[in-house]
Design an enzyme around this catalytic site. Sequence first.
Site, PDB file in Angstrom:
ATOM      1  N   ASN A 122      -1.778  -6.799   0.166  1.00 33.47           N
ATOM      2  CA  ASN A 122      -3.086  -6.950  -0.470  1.00 33.47           C
ATOM      3  C   ASN A 122      -3.128  -8.159  -1.411  1.00 33.47           C
ATOM      4  OD1 ASN A 122      -4.426  -4.603   0.612  1.00 33.47           O
ATOM      5  ND2 ASN A 122      -3.097  -3.368  -0.686  1.00 33.47           N
TER       6      ASN A 122
ATOM      7  N   ARG B 156     -31.126 -10.641 -41.714  1.00 30.92           N
ATOM      8  CA  ARG B 156     -29.919  -9.814 -41.729  1.00 30.92           C
ATOM      9  C   ARG B 156     -30.041  -8.767 -40.632  1.00 30.92           C
ATOM     10  NH1 ARG B 156     -24.937 -10.949 -43.834  1.00 30.92           N
ATOM     11  NH2 ARG B 156     -23.718  -9.019 -44.061  1.00 30.92           N
TER      12      ARG B 156
ATOM     13  N   SER C 194       0.845  -1.197   0.000  1.00 34.24           N
ATOM     14  CA  SER C 194       0.000   0.000   0.000  1.00 34.24           C
ATOM     15  C   SER C 194       0.881   1.248   0.000  1.00 34.24           C
ATOM     16  CB  SER C 194      -0.901  -0.004   1.235  1.00 34.24           C
ATOM     17  OG  SER C 194      -1.521   1.260   1.420  1.00 34.24           O
TER      18      SER C 194
END
Length: 245
Positions: free
Chosen positions: A78, A109, A70
């Site tokens: 993390n 189409r 961090s």
Amino acid sequence: MEVQSGVAEELGLHVPEIAWHTERDRIAEVGAFFAMVTATCAKFALDVKLLTQTEVAEVSEPFYPHRGSSSTMPQKRNPVSSVYITAMSSTVRQLSASLFEAMVEDHERSTGPWEIEWIVLPQICTLSHATLVHTRDLIRGLEVHPEAMRRNLDITRGAIVSEAAMMKLGAVIGRQKAHDLIYDECRKLGDNADKHLADLLAENKEIQTAGIGRNQLEEICDPVKYLGLSEEMVKRALELTESGR
């Protein structure tokens, strides 16, 4: 038709039974498949995120300096791979729904729906590939902490295996009687912080009368002895994977 068959053979593809211009089920099926595959990865990643929480700490993601760190909290590690996996998988599931919208086309189409595929299919494929790569790397480097698992199992002081204890005792004193007895003893655990379920069961007069000794009770209340068929199921899944099914 000959050209179509030749190209399909060269690319290792099946030849569609009918013109594909407004029959888009195959495209939608591919999107749904990627959604399921990445959701499987995300389920694993979500569990990893929960298991890496400080108060649980049963697993850790692969580590090298500054991975998952961090910018403001230096102690943090993390679960970045799990975060990416769950985010990308969620996006794939949302995008895949668009392919079912693209199936609803006008006449022979399309005037717009199949252009949806041009937008979302490249994203689905790219995100699915990235999800699989991150999942592979996560599994290869996953750190497992069995001592933390045992610590967490012991938090309930035996209550986590109350079902096992009930079933074992039920074979001796009857299932309903064993259920009620275990229920009462588990409630007492809250008022006896220094007691284990095996301690309370050993002190119970009905269990003493039934002739169930302390050693047997400790074995009954050991989570390691209550794995059920989990090992067999894992082995079967691995065997199927190795056999190529």
